[in-house]
Design an enzyme around this catalytic site. Structure first.
Site, PDB file in Angstrom:
ATOM      1  N   LYS A 164      47.284   1.643  63.710  1.00 45.13           N
ATOM      2  CA  LYS A 164      46.278   2.400  64.137  1.00 45.13           C
ATOM      3  C   LYS A 164      46.441   3.526  65.011  1.00 45.13           C
ATOM      4  O   LYS A 164      45.665   4.176  65.296  1.00 45.13           O
ATOM      5  CB  LYS A 164      45.180   1.365  64.798  1.00 45.13           C
TER       6      LYS A 164
HETATM    7  C1  LIG Z   1      44.145  -2.483  60.671  1.00 47.70           C
HETATM    8  C2  LIG Z   1      45.441  -3.296  60.081  1.00 47.70           C
HETATM    9  C3  LIG Z   1      45.527  -3.366  58.569  1.00 47.70           C
HETATM   10  C4  LIG Z   1      44.496  -3.117  57.512  1.00 47.70           C
HETATM   11  O1  LIG Z   1      44.216  -1.622  57.396  1.00 47.70           O
HETATM   12  P1  LIG Z   1      42.786  -1.360  56.855  1.00 47.70           P
HETATM   13  O2  LIG Z   1      42.904   0.202  57.047  1.00 47.70           O
HETATM   14  O3  LIG Z   1      41.737  -1.954  57.569  1.00 47.70           O
HETATM   15  O4  LIG Z   1      42.866  -1.742  55.387  1.00 47.70           O
HETATM   16  C5  LIG Z   1      46.594  -4.043  58.030  1.00 47.70           C
HETATM   17  N1  LIG Z   1      47.762  -4.161  59.004  1.00 47.70           N
HETATM   18  C6  LIG Z   1      47.750  -3.877  60.264  1.00 47.70           C
HETATM   19  C7  LIG Z   1      48.743  -4.733  61.261  1.00 47.70           C
HETATM   20  C8  LIG Z   1      46.547  -3.378  60.974  1.00 47.70           C
HETATM   21  O5  LIG Z   1      46.285  -3.376  62.323  1.00 47.70           O
END
Ligand SMILES: *Cc1c(COP(=O)(O)O)cnc(C)c1O
Length: 499
Positions: free
Chosen positions: A115
């Site tokens: 993120k």
């Molecule tokens: C947020 C997240 C995801 C999922 O991503 P999306 O864009 O919500 O599909 C997968 N792995 C981790 C470690 C995350 O923090």
């Protein structure tokens, strides 16, 4: 610069429009839909030209196509402010070969979570969007977090002028490491507060504050405007498109494909933002073959992609890949629109989901969807096996979310003989989930989260990312703890009265 009013529109109504800057500033459309373009195609620059560029200029080019209120030069300065010196490598998201596949490492940012890629840029985009829209109020981000998002948002917004951020985390709902990451956060415009209860209590509390404050999101008697940093904001999606291009570039450099040949991507999926960014890259002309959607035991998307039936009325599982424990994947709404071009249909399906908890997508839409998407899932046992197998075979240490994708990628290759060279997206450092990773390697854990980190390092020799080292010895800067009913008071006190 003049704002173009007719670029973005709601997925539920083509007449509810917004410029790209307004879309970033508002986050969600007033009718509850998500802001989208009718199609993300582009003819400004050829893929070949794009792939010759270094990461930041490439990002600036792609982002200014997606968010046309911003010129390439403006985007370049925002991207520089967001990324330069904050990621472990100059290419931000390196692609490495693991066995016969490749792994796109999205976790080399300031909090070791994928993120970071979006949340590093979003604050700068928001501030610049506010300026373009003539909004002079301070922007106050409110976020409820189950762990990863909160820290990545804190780090992204930290000391960005014109913005403040308050993160609420559930007192009983985050790991020791995640808590330490948040309560040691520095910065003059950040605030972190525990909420008594679980994640739902914190989340519901934040939504209530938005309702109490009202539509304009302006805190009474102040020049402070509330906003949220969640993943339905187009300003979070756009930065994620860039790494599909950098991964493709790396595949060419590694000799895995010749320029123009397609590459498949396997994506660990929760809210469907990450994988949707791959679809947008494809619409923009990148040779993306199939997008493989990987889920954990919360496999609502696997069923949907295989059958066209979305049904959230099922047990919710707490898994070892918690960031994918989601039963309503918000960004899927954008895909439904992009494939059907039919806002009335999307509105009807989303209303049915809200009222009844399920819907059936039309066959014509599913045919288009299945041309591009393939789906699979894997439970916690499969996740453990994948971590062990990848470590034993290739000496590559992956986290639980990446392991879900790795497992599903192998299912995909076995099921689809005409698959293309494959990139698995890796979304977190293994050191963010050291307990689960130790267990997968068959090592008995001997203490809490920080001891587990050290144990994992000793067993594998893989270095701990600098931002996670020594966290347990950093000074605690945030000790507030409140009832979820007191959140509005807290927000007023911190953001308006500044006490
Ligand atoms: C947020 C997240 C995801 C999922 O991503 P999306 O864009 O919500 O599909 C997968 N792995 C981790 C470690 C995350 O923090």
């Amino acid at each position: 610069m003049k704002i173009n009013q007719n670029v973005y529109h709601s997925t539920r109504s083509e007449t509810l429009t917004a410029s790209s800057a307004q879309a970033v500033l508002q986050g969600i459309s007033p009718d509850g839909g998500l802001y989208t373009l009718s199609r993300f195609s582009q003819d400004r620059i050829s893929c070949e030209e794009l792939l010759k560029m270094d990461t930041l200029p490439m990002a600036a080019e792609i982002l200014s196509i997606l968010l046309p209120d911003f010129s390439r030069d403006e985007m370049l300065s925002l991207a520089e402010a967001a990324y330069r010196g904050k990621f472990e490598t100059p290419d931000l998201t390196p692609t490495v070969r693991v066995g016969e596949d490749h792994v796109l490492e999205l976790f080399r940012g300031p909090t070791s979570a994928f993120k970071d890629v979006a949340l590093s840029l979003l604050p700068h985009l928001m501030r610049a969007s506010a300026a373009k829209c003539g909004v002079e109020d301070e922007i106050l981000i409110l976020t409820a977090t189950s762990g990863d998002t909160g820290k990545a948002a804190l780090e992204g917004f930290c000391d960005v002028p014109g913005t403040r951020i308050i993160v609420f985390y559930p007192e009983d709902g985050v790991s020791a490491v995640q808590k330490a990451q948040m309560v040691t956060q520095q910065g003059g415009n950040v605030c972190v507060c525990a909420v008594k209860g679980n994640f739902d209590d914190a989340q519901t509390g934040v939504k209530r504050v938005f309702t109490q404050v009202g539509r304009e999101n302006l805190l009474s008697g102040s020049h402070v405007r509330l906003s949220s940093a969640n993943s339905i904001n187009i300003g979070r999606l756009a930065p994620q498109v860039v790494y599909y291009f950098s991964a493709y570039k790396a595949m060419i450099a590694d000799g895995a494909v010749a320029p123009g040949e397609t590459v498949d991507f396997c994506v660990p999926t929760g809210n469907f933002g990450d994988i949707l960014a791959g679809f947008i890259a494809r619409q923009m002309g990148l040779p993306v073959g199939r997008l493989v959607c990987a889920s954990n035991a919360n496999n609502v998307l696997t069923d949907f992609i295989r059958t066209g039936r979305y049904d959230r009325r099922r047990p919710f599982h707490l898994t070892s890949s918690p960031s994918m424990d989601i039963l309503i994947s918000s960004n899927l709404e954008r895909l439904l629109y992009l494939l059907s071009g039919d806002a009335a249909l999307v509105k009807q399906l989303m209303e049915q989901l809200a009222a009844e908890g399920c819907y059936q997508a039309p066959d014509s839409l599913m045919e288009k969807l299945q041309e591009v998407f393939w789906a699979g899932c894997c439970d916690d046992a499969g996740t453990r096996d994948a971590i062990g197998q990848v470590w034993n075979s290739y000496h590559y240490l992956c986290d639980t979310h990446t392991a879900v994708a790795w497992n599903v990628a192998q299912q995909y290759k076995a099921a689809v003989p005409d698959h293309r060279p494959l990139v698995v997206l890796s979304t977190a450092s293994p050191y963010k989930f050291p307990e689960a990773v130790l267990k997968a390697l068959g090592i008995a854990q001997q203490g809490g989260g920080f001891e587990a980190m050290e144990q994992l390092r000793k067993a594998t020799g893989v270095p701990i990312p600098a931002n996670l080292q020594g966290l347990d010895h950093k000074p605690v800067l945030h000790r507030d703890s409140i009832e979820s009913g007191d959140m509005l008071d807290y927000v007023m006190k911190k953001a308006v009265n500044r006490s």
